[in-house]
Design a protein around this motif. Structure first.
Motif, PDB file in Angstrom:
ATOM      1  N   VAL A   9       0.780  -1.337  -0.010  1.00  0.00           N
ATOM      2  CA  VAL A   9      -0.047   0.258   0.000  1.00  0.00           C
ATOM      3  C   VAL A   9       0.839   1.208  -0.174  1.00  0.00           C
ATOM      4  O   VAL A   9       1.673   1.464   0.538  1.00  0.00           O
ATOM      5  N   ASN A  10       0.823   2.049  -0.866  1.00  0.00           N
ATOM      6  CA  ASN A  10       1.378   3.596  -0.986  1.00  0.00           C
ATOM      7  C   ASN A  10       0.822   4.419  -0.017  1.00  0.00           C
ATOM      8  O   ASN A  10      -0.268   4.777  -0.368  1.00  0.00           O
ATOM      9  N   CYS A  11       1.394   4.654   1.105  1.00  0.00           N
ATOM     10  CA  CYS A  11       0.879   5.336   2.117  1.00  0.00           C
ATOM     11  C   CYS A  11       1.001   6.785   2.005  1.00  0.00           C
ATOM     12  O   CYS A  11       1.037   7.749   2.938  1.00  0.00           O
ATOM     13  N   SER A  12       1.267   7.320   0.917  1.00  0.00           N
ATOM     14  CA  SER A  12       1.680   8.715   0.389  1.00  0.00           C
ATOM     15  C   SER A  12       0.528   9.174   0.049  1.00  0.00           C
ATOM     16  O   SER A  12      -0.022  10.442   0.027  1.00  0.00           O
ATOM     17  N   LEU A  13      -0.234   8.262  -0.813  1.00  0.00           N
ATOM     18  CA  LEU A  13      -1.520   8.580  -1.362  1.00  0.00           C
ATOM     19  C   LEU A  13      -2.700   7.896  -0.731  1.00  0.00           C
ATOM     20  O   LEU A  13      -3.760   8.503  -0.534  1.00  0.00           O
ATOM     21  N   LEU A  14      -2.680   6.843  -0.157  1.00  0.00           N
ATOM     22  CA  LEU A  14      -3.459   6.203   0.816  1.00  0.00           C
ATOM     23  C   LEU A  14      -3.403   6.583   2.289  1.00  0.00           C
ATOM     24  O   LEU A  14      -2.123   6.690   2.775  1.00  0.00           O
ATOM     25  N   VAL A  35       3.937  -1.798   3.240  1.00  0.00           N
ATOM     26  CA  VAL A  35       3.739  -0.509   2.796  1.00  0.00           C
ATOM     27  C   VAL A  35       4.812  -0.089   1.725  1.00  0.00           C
ATOM     28  O   VAL A  35       5.974  -0.366   1.839  1.00  0.00           O
ATOM     29  N   GLU A  36       4.256   1.173   0.971  1.00  0.00           N
ATOM     30  CA  GLU A  36       5.503   2.008   0.500  1.00  0.00           C
ATOM     31  C   GLU A  36       5.521   3.375   0.556  1.00  0.00           C
ATOM     32  O   GLU A  36       4.168   3.650   0.972  1.00  0.00           O
ATOM     33  N   PHE A  37       6.103   4.095   0.390  1.00  0.00           N
ATOM     34  CA  PHE A  37       5.984   5.720   0.615  1.00  0.00           C
ATOM     35  C   PHE A  37       7.007   6.369  -0.386  1.00  0.00           C
ATOM     36  O   PHE A  37       7.993   6.066  -0.911  1.00  0.00           O
ATOM     37  N   TRP A  38       6.439   7.410  -0.959  1.00  0.00           N
ATOM     38  CA  TRP A  38       7.222   8.545  -1.221  1.00  0.00           C
ATOM     39  C   TRP A  38       8.055   9.225  -0.472  1.00  0.00           C
ATOM     40  O   TRP A  38       8.060   8.811   0.759  1.00  0.00           O
ATOM     41  N   TRP A  39       9.131  10.019  -0.786  1.00  0.00           N
ATOM     42  CA  TRP A  39       9.993  10.514   0.283  1.00  0.00           C
ATOM     43  C   TRP A  39       9.163  11.080   1.286  1.00  0.00           C
ATOM     44  O   TRP A  39       8.566  11.849   1.099  1.00  0.00           O
ATOM     45  N   PRO A  40       9.185  10.745   2.695  1.00  0.00           N
ATOM     46  CA  PRO A  40       8.195  11.102   3.465  1.00  0.00           C
ATOM     47  C   PRO A  40       8.760  12.212   4.510  1.00  0.00           C
ATOM     48  O   PRO A  40       8.030  12.623   5.383  1.00  0.00           O
ATOM     49  N   PHE A  41       9.723  13.099   3.897  1.00  0.00           N
ATOM     50  CA  PHE A  41      10.404  14.413   4.682  1.00  0.00           C
ATOM     51  C   PHE A  41      10.395  15.355   3.870  1.00  0.00           C
ATOM     52  O   PHE A  41      10.371  15.324   2.630  1.00  0.00           O
ATOM     53  N   VAL A  42      10.552  16.603   4.294  1.00  0.00           N
ATOM     54  CA  VAL A  42      10.481  17.861   3.734  1.00  0.00           C
ATOM     55  C   VAL A  42      12.046  17.953   3.203  1.00  0.00           C
ATOM     56  O   VAL A  42      12.211  18.318   1.754  1.00  0.00           O
ATOM     57  N   ARG A  64       5.745  -4.323   6.612  1.00  0.00           N
ATOM     58  CA  ARG A  64       7.287  -4.413   5.985  1.00  0.00           C
ATOM     59  C   ARG A  64       7.272  -3.010   5.041  1.00  0.00           C
ATOM     60  O   ARG A  64       6.111  -2.849   4.309  1.00  0.00           O
ATOM     61  N   LEU A  65       8.487  -2.545   5.132  1.00  0.00           N
ATOM     62  CA  LEU A  65       8.509  -1.210   4.061  1.00  0.00           C
ATOM     63  C   LEU A  65       9.197  -2.018   2.812  1.00  0.00           C
ATOM     64  O   LEU A  65      10.235  -2.251   2.881  1.00  0.00           O
ATOM     65  N   THR A  66       8.359  -1.921   1.840  1.00  0.00           N
ATOM     66  CA  THR A  66       8.952  -2.623   0.466  1.00  0.00           C
ATOM     67  C   THR A  66       9.580  -1.759  -0.431  1.00  0.00           C
ATOM     68  O   THR A  66      10.416  -2.056  -1.245  1.00  0.00           O
ATOM     69  N   GLY A  67       9.167  -0.241  -0.317  1.00  0.00           N
ATOM     70  CA  GLY A  67       9.873   0.668  -1.145  1.00  0.00           C
ATOM     71  C   GLY A  67       9.717   1.876  -0.803  1.00  0.00           C
ATOM     72  O   GLY A  67       8.815   2.440   0.121  1.00  0.00           O
ATOM     73  N   LEU A  68      10.605   2.835  -1.291  1.00  0.00           N
ATOM     74  CA  LEU A  68      10.781   4.323  -0.606  1.00  0.00           C
ATOM     75  C   LEU A  68      11.340   5.170  -1.970  1.00  0.00           C
ATOM     76  O   LEU A  68      12.030   4.608  -2.878  1.00  0.00           O
ATOM     77  N   ASN A  69      10.801   6.170  -2.203  1.00  0.00           N
ATOM     78  CA  ASN A  69      11.187   7.070  -3.125  1.00  0.00           C
ATOM     79  C   ASN A  69      12.374   7.688  -2.549  1.00  0.00           C
ATOM     80  O   ASN A  69      12.570   8.240  -1.430  1.00  0.00           O
ATOM     81  N   PHE A  70      13.339   8.031  -3.450  1.00  0.00           N
ATOM     82  CA  PHE A  70      14.692   8.930  -3.216  1.00  0.00           C
ATOM     83  C   PHE A  70      13.935  10.494  -3.073  1.00  0.00           C
ATOM     84  O   PHE A  70      12.910  10.775  -3.499  1.00  0.00           O
TER      85      PHE A  70
END
Length: 270
Positions: A9-14, A35-42, A64-70
């Protein structure tokens, strides 16, 4: 859903109605274990306490964190990555170790390196040369933890040059010709590819072996599967039949609220 692929689940959009650090637990309650995220910080290099809080939120939720954006710049402001942006290349490089470090702590296997928009003041050639170097650097860092760097075609960003799968595969070919990095792969977001007019069925038939991660949303609207007209189930089944064994990222905007938007997916399939 006729395939057996697993979801993340992409938790930056969901679960965007919740504070960021509460979203992994919400995904768990909804029945998901990844779960996966876009970069979660400023910032490209956030304070350690922010990184620790994020890592704890994921770990404590039991997912589990499966993916992360730079770090991709100011996404709400229209930025779409720094990989090919000469003036901000240093920020991307500083971010690589932080991103891979979070991935190492949480077991992430894929890092999405958004290519970046075309910018004034640099030629396309200059941007593409910088991008090849930066992707190779990122891939070498990711290789330390057995992870893959992802290159993604994106829709809705006029100056983003990677529109269809062939554009991203061309970049990956350049990186792999110049540097010995096998761990760079295509992020096939079936929504973005469809919106940009790619022949998604042909991409799956010809290039499934080069797809390192898949994301989905329906079209029109970028909402949950079943709200639009994309043949997502058929395409995921074809990906699996062609050897794709990775995860499917749910990267859509819920049409109502997040929990209600999972109705298309039986609980035991989550």
């Amino acid at each position: 859903m006729s395939h057996q692929l697993k979801y993340t689940v992409n938790c930056s959009l969901l679960f965007a109605e919740l504070p960021l650090l509460e979203r992994p637990a919400a995904a768990r309650r909804a029945g998901f274990s990844a779960v996966e995220f876009w970069w979660p910080f400023v910032a490209a290099v956030p304070p350690d306490r922010q990184v620790d809080a994020f890592v704890s939120a994921v770990a404590d939720a039991g997912v589990r964190l499966t993916g992360l954006n730079f770090f991709a710049g100011d996404m709400p402001g229209g930025d779409r990555g720094l990989v090919s942006w000469p003036k901000r290349s240093g920020e991307f490089r500083d971010n690589v170790d932080v991103t891979v470090g979070i991935g190492e702590r949480l077991g992430a296997q894929g890092f999405n390196a958004l290519y970046g928009n075309r910018v004034d003041g640099s030629t396309e050639q200059e941007q593409d040369d910088v991008a090849v170097e930066n992707l190779a650097l990122a891939a070498k860092a990711a290789a330390r933890i057995g992870a893959t760097v992802l290159v993604e075609p994106v829709s809705g960003a006029e100056r983003y040059p990677l529109k269809i799968a062939a554009d991203a595969l061309g970049v990956i070919d350049r990186v792999q010709a110049a540097y010995d990095v096998p761990n760079v792969g295509l992020l096939a977001d079936l929504y973005h590819l469809a919106v940009n007019g790619d022949d998604v069925d042909r991409v799956i038939a010809d290039h499934a072996g080069r797809v390192a991660h898949v994301q989905i949303a329906d079209h029109p609207g970028r909402n949950e599967p079943g709200t639009g007209t994309l043949p997502l189930d058929r395409q995921l089944t074809a990906l699996e039949a062609n050897g794709y064994t990775g995860l499917v990222g749910l990267e859509y905007k819920p049409s109502t609220n997040s929990d209600a938007s999972f109705g298309w997916l039986p609980f035991e399939r989550r």
